[in-house]
Design a protein around this motif. Structure first.
Motif, PDB file in Angstrom:
ATOM      1  N   UNK A  75     -25.862 -15.807  29.742  1.00 60.38           N
ATOM      2  CA  UNK A  75     -24.518 -15.688  29.165  1.00 60.38           C
ATOM      3  C   UNK A  75     -24.397 -14.440  28.302  1.00 60.38           C
ATOM      4  N   UNK A  76     -25.455 -14.149  27.543  1.00 63.29           N
ATOM      5  CA  UNK A  76     -25.423 -12.977  26.665  1.00 63.29           C
ATOM      6  C   UNK A  76     -25.320 -11.697  27.500  1.00 63.29           C
ATOM      7  N   UNK A  77     -26.104 -11.615  28.574  1.00 64.67           N
ATOM      8  CA  UNK A  77     -26.046 -10.424  29.433  1.00 64.67           C
ATOM      9  C   UNK A  77     -24.670 -10.300  30.082  1.00 64.67           C
ATOM     10  N   UNK A  78     -24.059 -11.422  30.454  1.00 62.61           N
ATOM     11  CA  UNK A  78     -22.708 -11.384  30.999  1.00 62.61           C
ATOM     12  C   UNK A  78     -21.733 -10.817  29.973  1.00 62.61           C
TER      13      UNK A  78
ATOM     14  N   UNK B  35     -32.719   0.180  25.398  1.00 61.50           N
ATOM     15  CA  UNK B  35     -31.647   1.175  25.342  1.00 61.50           C
ATOM     16  C   UNK B  35     -30.389   0.639  26.034  1.00 61.50           C
ATOM     17  N   UNK B  36     -30.549  -0.027  27.173  1.00 62.85           N
ATOM     18  CA  UNK B  36     -29.399  -0.572  27.895  1.00 62.85           C
ATOM     19  C   UNK B  36     -28.676  -1.624  27.060  1.00 62.85           C
ATOM     20  N   UNK B  37     -29.441  -2.498  26.434  1.00 59.66           N
ATOM     21  CA  UNK B  37     -28.845  -3.560  25.634  1.00 59.66           C
ATOM     22  C   UNK B  37     -28.124  -2.978  24.418  1.00 59.66           C
ATOM     23  N   UNK B  38     -28.770  -2.033  23.751  1.00 52.37           N
ATOM     24  CA  UNK B  38     -28.194  -1.428  22.541  1.00 52.37           C
ATOM     25  C   UNK B  38     -26.876  -0.726  22.867  1.00 52.37           C
ATOM     26  N   UNK B  39     -26.861   0.066  23.918  1.00 55.71           N
ATOM     27  CA  UNK B  39     -25.652   0.801  24.302  1.00 55.71           C
ATOM     28  C   UNK B  39     -24.543  -0.159  24.709  1.00 55.71           C
ATOM     29  N   UNK B  40     -24.889  -1.170  25.493  1.00 57.76           N
ATOM     30  CA  UNK B  40     -23.878  -2.130  25.943  1.00 57.76           C
ATOM     31  C   UNK B  40     -23.285  -2.885  24.765  1.00 57.76           C
ATOM     32  N   UNK B  41     -24.118  -3.244  23.801  1.00 59.05           N
ATOM     33  CA  UNK B  41     -23.631  -3.962  22.622  1.00 59.05           C
ATOM     34  C   UNK B  41     -22.605  -3.120  21.870  1.00 59.05           C
ATOM     35  N   UNK B  42     -22.900  -1.824  21.706  1.00 61.29           N
ATOM     36  CA  UNK B  42     -21.979  -0.932  20.990  1.00 61.29           C
ATOM     37  C   UNK B  42     -20.640  -0.782  21.699  1.00 61.29           C
ATOM     38  N   UNK B  43     -20.661  -0.801  23.022  1.00 63.51           N
ATOM     39  CA  UNK B  43     -19.471  -0.494  23.814  1.00 63.51           C
ATOM     40  C   UNK B  43     -18.724  -1.726  24.323  1.00 63.51           C
ATOM     41  N   UNK B  44     -19.311  -2.901  24.181  1.00 62.23           N
ATOM     42  CA  UNK B  44     -18.686  -4.121  24.695  1.00 62.23           C
ATOM     43  C   UNK B  44     -18.287  -5.105  23.602  1.00 62.23           C
ATOM     44  N   UNK B  45     -18.990  -5.074  22.482  1.00 62.05           N
ATOM     45  CA  UNK B  45     -18.740  -6.054  21.425  1.00 62.05           C
ATOM     46  C   UNK B  45     -18.321  -5.307  20.164  1.00 62.05           C
ATOM     47  N   UNK B  46     -17.119  -5.526  19.677  1.00 64.90           N
ATOM     48  CA  UNK B  46     -16.605  -4.709  18.571  1.00 64.90           C
ATOM     49  C   UNK B  46     -17.158  -5.105  17.207  1.00 64.90           C
ATOM     50  N   UNK B  47     -17.205  -4.123  16.344  1.00 66.49           N
ATOM     51  CA  UNK B  47     -17.366  -4.359  14.915  1.00 66.49           C
ATOM     52  C   UNK B  47     -15.999  -4.818  14.417  1.00 66.49           C
ATOM     53  N   UNK B  48     -15.934  -5.975  13.765  1.00 69.76           N
ATOM     54  CA  UNK B  48     -14.618  -6.461  13.341  1.00 69.76           C
ATOM     55  C   UNK B  48     -14.739  -7.522  12.254  1.00 69.76           C
ATOM     56  N   UNK B  49     -13.669  -7.641  11.455  1.00 73.85           N
ATOM     57  CA  UNK B  49     -13.640  -8.583  10.342  1.00 73.85           C
ATOM     58  C   UNK B  49     -12.438  -9.518  10.427  1.00 73.85           C
ATOM     59  N   UNK B  50     -11.956  -9.785  11.639  1.00 77.32           N
ATOM     60  CA  UNK B  50     -10.723 -10.552  11.817  1.00 77.32           C
ATOM     61  C   UNK B  50     -10.855 -11.950  11.222  1.00 77.32           C
ATOM     62  N   UNK B  51     -11.940 -12.659  11.542  1.00 76.71           N
ATOM     63  CA  UNK B  51     -12.125 -14.002  10.970  1.00 76.71           C
ATOM     64  C   UNK B  51     -12.189 -13.938   9.447  1.00 76.71           C
ATOM     65  N   UNK B  52     -12.827 -12.897   8.928  1.00 72.96           N
ATOM     66  CA  UNK B  52     -13.005 -12.776   7.489  1.00 72.96           C
ATOM     67  C   UNK B  52     -11.661 -12.662   6.771  1.00 72.96           C
ATOM     68  N   UNK B  53     -10.755 -11.830   7.286  1.00 76.36           N
ATOM     69  CA  UNK B  53      -9.463 -11.677   6.614  1.00 76.36           C
ATOM     70  C   UNK B  53      -8.537 -12.853   6.904  1.00 76.36           C
ATOM     71  N   UNK B  54      -8.894 -13.687   7.881  1.00 73.67           N
ATOM     72  CA  UNK B  54      -8.128 -14.910   8.147  1.00 73.67           C
ATOM     73  C   UNK B  54      -8.672 -16.097   7.364  1.00 73.67           C
ATOM     74  N   UNK B  55      -9.743 -15.856   6.600  1.00 77.20           N
ATOM     75  CA  UNK B  55     -10.286 -16.930   5.782  1.00 77.20           C
ATOM     76  C   UNK B  55     -11.188 -17.898   6.520  1.00 77.20           C
ATOM     77  N   UNK B  56     -11.692 -17.495   7.689  1.00 80.00           N
ATOM     78  CA  UNK B  56     -12.612 -18.348   8.447  1.00 80.00           C
ATOM     79  C   UNK B  56     -14.034 -18.044   7.975  1.00 80.00           C
ATOM     80  N   UNK B  57     -14.759 -19.029   7.425  1.00 79.32           N
ATOM     81  CA  UNK B  57     -16.090 -18.773   6.850  1.00 79.32           C
ATOM     82  C   UNK B  57     -17.064 -18.202   7.872  1.00 79.32           C
ATOM     83  N   UNK B  58     -17.962 -17.362   7.394  1.00 80.60           N
ATOM     84  CA  UNK B  58     -18.994 -16.748   8.224  1.00 80.60           C
ATOM     85  C   UNK B  58     -20.273 -17.559   8.166  1.00 80.60           C
ATOM     86  N   UNK B  59     -20.862 -17.825   9.320  1.00 77.52           N
ATOM     87  CA  UNK B  59     -22.176 -18.469   9.387  1.00 77.52           C
ATOM     88  C   UNK B  59     -23.140 -17.531  10.091  1.00 77.52           C
ATOM     89  N   UNK B  60     -24.346 -17.411   9.533  1.00 76.46           N
ATOM     90  CA  UNK B  60     -25.363 -16.548  10.130  1.00 76.46           C
ATOM     91  C   UNK B  60     -26.408 -17.333  10.904  1.00 76.46           C
TER      92      UNK B  60
END
Length: 253
Positions: free
Chosen positions: A5-8, A26-51
């Motif tokens: 699922x992660x590779x998909x 290198x393939x995983x790192x590049x794909x992560x940068x270009x497919x999954x955004x840096x974003x704080x949408x949940x944070x500004x909507x008040x949805x708690x973050x879990x690590x």
């Protein structure tokens, strides 16, 4: 961890035989940068973050969202460990644009390969490496018209520099003290809830492209080629904001 699922999610084909080497990293790192955004949408909507690992997988892979450095690099580390890589987390200081020494509020991942240690950091929305960087003092490394090098400092440990307008500027620094998941709870909560945090005020969204990056800061949408601003759209409406999230950032909210 469902590696398939992660590779998909990354748009990558899962190899029949997984070999945890530099090529796959290198393939995983590049794909992560270009497919999954840096974003704080949940944070500004008040949805708690879990690590927690399960929560990160659910948010980033199953729900099609992104996150900030604690989430993105935490999730990347979880994937790499599942693939057989030797991974260590570190708490770093983000130095770019700072006039004083900031707190350790940046999460990074170090991967140990046969020829040494490599920094993996997909948790920065600004100009940042798309590929792992070898941690070796004085070694100049260029990728996508960006240039980086590490130097050592007796107090702050490893300092990563990037070349900007002909000068080396400080980017991040970290010492050789490994960090654990529990170490990131407090700085993550600071980013999420503290009155002085810049992360809980307005949208901060970014994704890398082959040529540069796309960003939303507040109500301003920008497209960069390298460091050059190619397009800007100011005062975007809520409807336009949601459209950009779907179409330009591939973000499911």
């Amino acid at each position: 961890m469902d590696v398939k699922k992660y590779f998909d999610r990354l748009g990558l084909e899962l190899p029949n035989t997984i070999v945890p080497n530099s090529e796959l990293l290198r393939k995983i790192h590049l794909a992560h940068c270009c497919k999954i955004p840096y974003e704080n949408v949940d944070m500004i909507r008040g949805i708690p973050t879990s690590l927690h690992e399960d929560a990160l997988f659910r948010k980033i892979v199953e729900e099609g969202k992104g996150g900030i450095c604690f989430e993105l690099n935490g999730s990347l580390g979880n994937l790499l460990r599942a693939l057989g890589y030797k991974v260590t987390d570190f708490a770093a200081r983000y130095l770019r644009g700072e006039s004083t020494i900031p707190m350790r509020r940046h999460r990074i991942v170090i991967v140990t390969l046969e020829d040494g240690d490599y920094l993996c950091d997909i948790g920065v929305g600004q100009i940042a490496p798309r590929l792992p960087l070898k941690i070796e003092a004085g070694l100049v490394q260029t990728q996508n018209d960006e240039t980086y090098k590490f130097e050592q400092d007796p107090i702050h440990g490893w300092i990563l520099y990037d070349l900007h307008d002909g000068d080396w500027r400080e980017y991040i620094c970290f010492t050789n003290d490994p960090a654990y998941d529990v170490d990131f709870i407090q700085p993550s909560f600071y980013c999420e809830a503290h009155i002085d945090s810049v992360f809980n005020k307005e949208p901060m969204i970014a994704i890398k492209t082959a040529a540069g990056r796309k960003t939303i800061d507040g109500d301003v949408y920008k497209v960069f080629v390298g460091e050059k601003l190619e397009y800007i759209e100011e005062g975007i409406s809520d409807t336009r904001f949601k459209q950009l999230l779907r179409e330009e950032f591939k973000l499911n909210v």
